[in-house]
Design a protein around this motif. Sequence first.
Motif, PDB file in Angstrom:
ATOM      1  N   LEU A 182       0.855  -1.191   0.000  1.00  0.00           N
ATOM      2  CA  LEU A 182       0.000   0.000   0.000  1.00  0.00           C
ATOM      3  C   LEU A 182       0.883   1.230   0.000  1.00  0.00           C
ATOM      4  N   THR A 183       0.615   2.114  -0.936  1.00  0.00           N
ATOM      5  CA  THR A 183       1.433   3.312  -1.096  1.00  0.00           C
ATOM      6  C   THR A 183       0.543   4.540  -1.266  1.00  0.00           C
ATOM      7  N   SER A 184       1.192   5.684  -1.375  1.00  0.00           N
ATOM      8  CA  SER A 184       0.487   6.934  -1.642  1.00  0.00           C
ATOM      9  C   SER A 184       1.376   7.813  -2.504  1.00  0.00           C
ATOM     10  N   LYS A 185       0.768   8.620  -3.337  1.00  0.00           N
ATOM     11  CA  LYS A 185       1.532   9.532  -4.202  1.00  0.00           C
ATOM     12  C   LYS A 185       2.317  10.561  -3.393  1.00  0.00           C
ATOM     13  N   TRP A 186       1.812  10.931  -2.224  1.00  0.00           N
ATOM     14  CA  TRP A 186       2.485  11.947  -1.403  1.00  0.00           C
ATOM     15  C   TRP A 186       3.572  11.375  -0.496  1.00  0.00           C
ATOM     16  N   CYS A 187       3.713  10.069  -0.441  1.00  0.00           N
ATOM     17  CA  CYS A 187       4.675   9.406   0.456  1.00  0.00           C
ATOM     18  C   CYS A 187       6.096   9.483  -0.112  1.00  0.00           C
ATOM     19  N   PRO A 188       7.033  10.090   0.633  1.00  0.00           N
ATOM     20  CA  PRO A 188       8.393  10.212   0.111  1.00  0.00           C
ATOM     21  C   PRO A 188       9.182   8.899   0.106  1.00  0.00           C
ATOM     22  N   THR A 189       8.790   7.919   0.916  1.00  0.00           N
ATOM     23  CA  THR A 189       9.541   6.666   0.986  1.00  0.00           C
ATOM     24  C   THR A 189       8.902   5.527   0.185  1.00  0.00           C
ATOM     25  N   CYS A 190       7.693   5.729  -0.283  1.00  0.00           N
ATOM     26  CA  CYS A 190       6.995   4.663  -1.018  1.00  0.00           C
ATOM     27  C   CYS A 190       7.714   4.211  -2.290  1.00  0.00           C
ATOM     28  N   PRO A 191       8.305   5.127  -3.072  1.00  0.00           N
ATOM     29  CA  PRO A 191       9.012   4.657  -4.263  1.00  0.00           C
ATOM     30  C   PRO A 191      10.145   3.673  -3.940  1.00  0.00           C
ATOM     31  N   GLU A 192      10.842   3.896  -2.843  1.00  0.00           N
ATOM     32  CA  GLU A 192      11.914   2.970  -2.448  1.00  0.00           C
ATOM     33  C   GLU A 192      11.327   1.614  -2.060  1.00  0.00           C
ATOM     34  N   ALA A 193      10.214   1.621  -1.325  1.00  0.00           N
ATOM     35  CA  ALA A 193       9.560   0.360  -0.959  1.00  0.00           C
ATOM     36  C   ALA A 193       9.094  -0.381  -2.208  1.00  0.00           C
ATOM     37  N   GLU A 194       8.550   0.336  -3.171  1.00  0.00           N
ATOM     38  CA  GLU A 194       8.118  -0.288  -4.432  1.00  0.00           C
ATOM     39  C   GLU A 194       9.303  -0.931  -5.151  1.00  0.00           C
ATOM     40  N   LYS A 195      10.419  -0.248  -5.153  1.00  0.00           N
ATOM     41  CA  LYS A 195      11.629  -0.765  -5.805  1.00  0.00           C
ATOM     42  C   LYS A 195      12.067  -2.074  -5.152  1.00  0.00           C
ATOM     43  N   VAL A 196      12.108  -2.101  -3.820  1.00  0.00           N
ATOM     44  CA  VAL A 196      12.517  -3.306  -3.088  1.00  0.00           C
ATOM     45  C   VAL A 196      11.557  -4.459  -3.369  1.00  0.00           C
ATOM     46  N   TRP A 197      10.253  -4.207  -3.252  1.00  0.00           N
ATOM     47  CA  TRP A 197       9.286  -5.296  -3.398  1.00  0.00           C
ATOM     48  C   TRP A 197       9.126  -5.753  -4.843  1.00  0.00           C
ATOM     49  N   SER A 198       9.382  -4.884  -5.793  1.00  0.00           N
ATOM     50  CA  SER A 198       9.396  -5.303  -7.195  1.00  0.00           C
ATOM     51  C   SER A 198      10.549  -6.278  -7.432  1.00  0.00           C
ATOM     52  N   GLU A 199      11.676  -6.012  -6.802  1.00  0.00           N
ATOM     53  CA  GLU A 199      12.821  -6.912  -6.920  1.00  0.00           C
ATOM     54  C   GLU A 199      12.532  -8.251  -6.241  1.00  0.00           C
ATOM     55  N   VAL A 200      11.888  -8.220  -5.082  1.00  0.00           N
ATOM     56  CA  VAL A 200      11.495  -9.465  -4.405  1.00  0.00           C
ATOM     57  C   VAL A 200      10.589 -10.283  -5.323  1.00  0.00           C
ATOM     58  N   ALA A 201       9.650  -9.616  -5.971  1.00  0.00           N
ATOM     59  CA  ALA A 201       8.720 -10.319  -6.870  1.00  0.00           C
ATOM     60  C   ALA A 201       9.448 -10.938  -8.061  1.00  0.00           C
ATOM     61  N   ARG A 202      10.566 -10.344  -8.463  1.00  0.00           N
ATOM     62  CA  ARG A 202      11.355 -10.933  -9.545  1.00  0.00           C
ATOM     63  C   ARG A 202      12.128 -12.164  -9.062  1.00  0.00           C
ATOM     64  N   GLN A 203      12.501 -12.150  -7.784  1.00  0.00           N
ATOM     65  CA  GLN A 203      13.336 -13.228  -7.249  1.00  0.00           C
ATOM     66  C   GLN A 203      12.565 -14.369  -6.596  1.00  0.00           C
TER      67      GLN A 203
END
Length: 82
Positions: free
Chosen positions: A6-27
């Motif tokens: 769960l993310t939000s457009k105004w969240c400054p740390t959400c893009p980093e979390a998305e990056k990490v979890w996208s990589e987890v989904a690849r692995q």
Amino acid sequence: MQVTLLTSKWCPTCPEAEKVWSEVARQRPIEYQVLDVADKAGRTLVSNLRIKSVPALVVDGKLKAVGVHSLGEALKMVDSAA
């Protein structure tokens, strides 16, 4: 395993979390989705689980964690839940 971030457009740390979890989904073989808390599905999940901050990680319908995790921590969470 269903993993929802769960993310939000105004969240400054959400893009980093998305990056990490996208990589987890690849692995790892997980079903992964990102929901914005401003969208209907995101609002519903936030309301049902009483989530107060983002990024929030929901695994198989249960709130698992909040905040940004390192790739190693995220992989451990998935491996221990499997």
